[in-house]
Motif scaffolding. Structure first.
Motif, mmCIF file in Angstrom:
data_model
loop_
_atom_site.group_PDB
_atom_site.id
_atom_site.type_symbol
_atom_site.label_atom_id
_atom_site.label_comp_id
_atom_site.label_asym_id
_atom_site.label_seq_id
_atom_site.Cartn_x
_atom_site.Cartn_y
_atom_site.Cartn_z
ATOM 1 N N LEU A 1 84.014 64.381 47.825
ATOM 2 C CA LEU A 1 85.361 64.778 48.204
ATOM 3 C C LEU A 1 85.277 66.168 48.826
ATOM 4 O O LEU A 1 84.600 67.047 48.300
ATOM 5 C CB LEU A 1 86.274 64.810 46.975
ATOM 6 C CG LEU A 1 86.353 63.516 46.157
ATOM 7 C CD1 LEU A 1 87.258 63.707 44.951
ATOM 8 C CD2 LEU A 1 86.818 62.352 47.005
ATOM 9 N N LEU A 2 85.968 66.357 49.932
ATOM 10 C CA LEU A 2 85.944 67.632 50.652
ATOM 11 C C LEU A 2 87.327 68.261 50.551
ATOM 12 O O LEU A 2 88.297 67.738 51.094
ATOM 13 C CB LEU A 2 85.535 67.404 52.106
ATOM 14 C CG LEU A 2 84.223 66.615 52.276
ATOM 15 C CD1 LEU A 2 83.992 66.235 53.731
ATOM 16 C CD2 LEU A 2 83.051 67.407 51.723
ATOM 17 N N HIS A 3 87.405 69.373 49.845
ATOM 18 C CA HIS A 3 88.672 69.951 49.422
ATOM 19 C C HIS A 3 89.325 70.915 50.401
ATOM 20 O O HIS A 3 90.517 71.176 50.302
ATOM 21 C CB HIS A 3 88.470 70.674 48.091
ATOM 22 C CG HIS A 3 87.835 69.805 47.066
ATOM 23 N ND1 HIS A 3 86.480 69.783 46.845
ATOM 24 C CD2 HIS A 3 88.373 68.891 46.230
ATOM 25 C CE1 HIS A 3 86.210 68.903 45.899
ATOM 26 N NE2 HIS A 3 87.339 68.354 45.511
ATOM 27 N N ASP A 4 88.562 71.465 51.330
ATOM 28 C CA ASP A 4 89.135 72.448 52.251
ATOM 29 C C ASP A 4 88.377 72.443 53.577
ATOM 30 O O ASP A 4 87.398 71.715 53.742
ATOM 31 C CB ASP A 4 89.141 73.843 51.626
ATOM 32 C CG ASP A 4 87.760 74.331 51.217
ATOM 33 O OD1 ASP A 4 86.769 74.032 51.918
ATOM 34 O OD2 ASP A 4 87.655 75.025 50.195
ATOM 35 N N ALA A 5 88.843 73.257 54.494
ATOM 36 C CA ALA A 5 88.270 73.278 55.843
ATOM 37 C C ALA A 5 86.793 73.669 55.843
ATOM 38 O O ALA A 5 86.013 73.137 56.631
ATOM 39 C CB ALA A 5 89.069 74.240 56.726
ATOM 40 N N THR A 6 86.401 74.565 54.958
ATOM 41 C CA THR A 6 85.004 74.984 54.897
ATOM 42 C C THR A 6 84.103 73.828 54.482
ATOM 43 O O THR A 6 83.056 73.601 55.094
ATOM 44 C CB THR A 6 84.829 76.169 53.919
ATOM 45 O OG1 THR A 6 85.654 77.245 54.364
ATOM 46 C CG2 THR A 6 83.388 76.623 53.844
ATOM 47 N N GLU A 7 84.513 73.094 53.457
ATOM 48 C CA GLU A 7 83.714 71.950 53.020
ATOM 49 C C GLU A 7 83.653 70.870 54.097
ATOM 50 O O GLU A 7 82.606 70.265 54.307
ATOM 51 C CB GLU A 7 84.277 71.378 51.711
ATOM 52 C CG GLU A 7 84.054 72.270 50.524
ATOM 53 C CD GLU A 7 84.525 71.662 49.211
ATOM 54 O OE1 GLU A 7 84.404 72.353 48.198
ATOM 55 O OE2 GLU A 7 85.000 70.508 49.188
ATOM 56 N N VAL A 8 84.766 70.632 54.764
ATOM 57 C CA VAL A 8 84.786 69.634 55.841
ATOM 58 C C VAL A 8 83.824 70.058 56.946
ATOM 59 O O VAL A 8 83.004 69.268 57.411
ATOM 60 C CB VAL A 8 86.216 69.427 56.393
ATOM 61 C CG1 VAL A 8 86.195 68.561 57.647
ATOM 62 C CG2 VAL A 8 87.116 68.812 55.328
ATOM 63 N N LYS A 9 83.901 71.313 57.345
ATOM 64 C CA LYS A 9 83.045 71.821 58.419
ATOM 65 C C LYS A 9 81.566 71.740 58.028
ATOM 66 O O LYS A 9 80.733 71.302 58.826
ATOM 67 C CB LYS A 9 83.414 73.271 58.737
ATOM 68 C CG LYS A 9 82.614 73.865 59.860
ATOM 69 C CD LYS A 9 83.011 75.312 60.106
ATOM 70 C CE LYS A 9 82.091 75.934 61.133
ATOM 71 N NZ LYS A 9 82.339 77.366 61.288
ATOM 72 N N ASP A 10 81.248 72.143 56.794
ATOM 73 C CA ASP A 10 79.855 72.131 56.348
ATOM 74 C C ASP A 10 79.277 70.721 56.301
ATOM 75 O O ASP A 10 78.101 70.521 56.583
ATOM 76 C CB ASP A 10 79.727 72.790 54.967
ATOM 77 C CG ASP A 10 79.961 74.293 55.000
ATOM 78 O OD1 ASP A 10 79.967 74.882 56.107
ATOM 79 O OD2 ASP A 10 80.159 74.881 53.914
ATOM 80 N N ALA A 11 80.085 69.735 55.952
ATOM 81 C CA ALA A 11 79.607 68.354 55.836
ATOM 82 C C ALA A 11 79.647 67.599 57.160
ATOM 83 O O ALA A 11 78.995 66.562 57.301
ATOM 84 C CB ALA A 11 80.431 67.608 54.790
ATOM 85 N N ALA A 12 80.376 68.107 58.130
ATOM 86 C CA ALA A 12 80.600 67.387 59.385
ATOM 87 C C ALA A 12 79.323 67.063 60.142
ATOM 88 O O ALA A 12 79.250 66.054 60.845
ATOM 89 C CB ALA A 12 81.549 68.167 60.277
#
Length: 112
Positions: free
Chosen positions: A61-72
């Motif tokens: 689960l990706l909780h914020d923009a930083t996590e989304v960006k890092d996993a993208a």
């Protein structure tokens, strides 16, 4: 001397609030419970799945923009249009689940 005590107390309270604020900002993203509820996730074999379908498995689960960006960079991320919440999926991932997950993530992002 007596005046410095209230000032010191005030500064201590401000510092405590700032530290508390910093701690919560690190976790200020969307909580697990909201993502799980929005996507209707259940747990199967240690992974989250959508509609109890093993071809709709979620790794993280990706909780914020930083996590989304890092996993993208993995190419396995589904996120809201503003990339403030998302999931990292396990391939292969069913197209129908992709469509429904993206809609749910978008609605979740709008609630922020």
């Amino acid at each position: 001397m007596r005046r410095s005590r209230p000032i010191a107390t005030f500064l201590a309270i401000v510092a405590a609030l700032a530290v508390g604020g910093c701690g919560s900002s690190g976790g200020s993203g969307v909580p697990d419970a909201k993502i799980v509820a929005a996507l209707g996730l259940t747990t199967v074999n240690g992974n989250y799945v959508i509609d109890k379908n093993p071809f709709c498995s979620v790794q993280k689960l990706l909780h914020d923009a930083t996590e989304v960006k890092d996993a993208a960079s993995s190419g396995l991320v589904l996120a809201s249009k503003d990339a403030t919440v998302g999931i990292k999926v396990i391939s292969p991932f069913a197209p129908a689940c992709r469509k429904n997950a993206e809609k749910a993530l978008q609605k979740l992002a709008k609630k922020q």
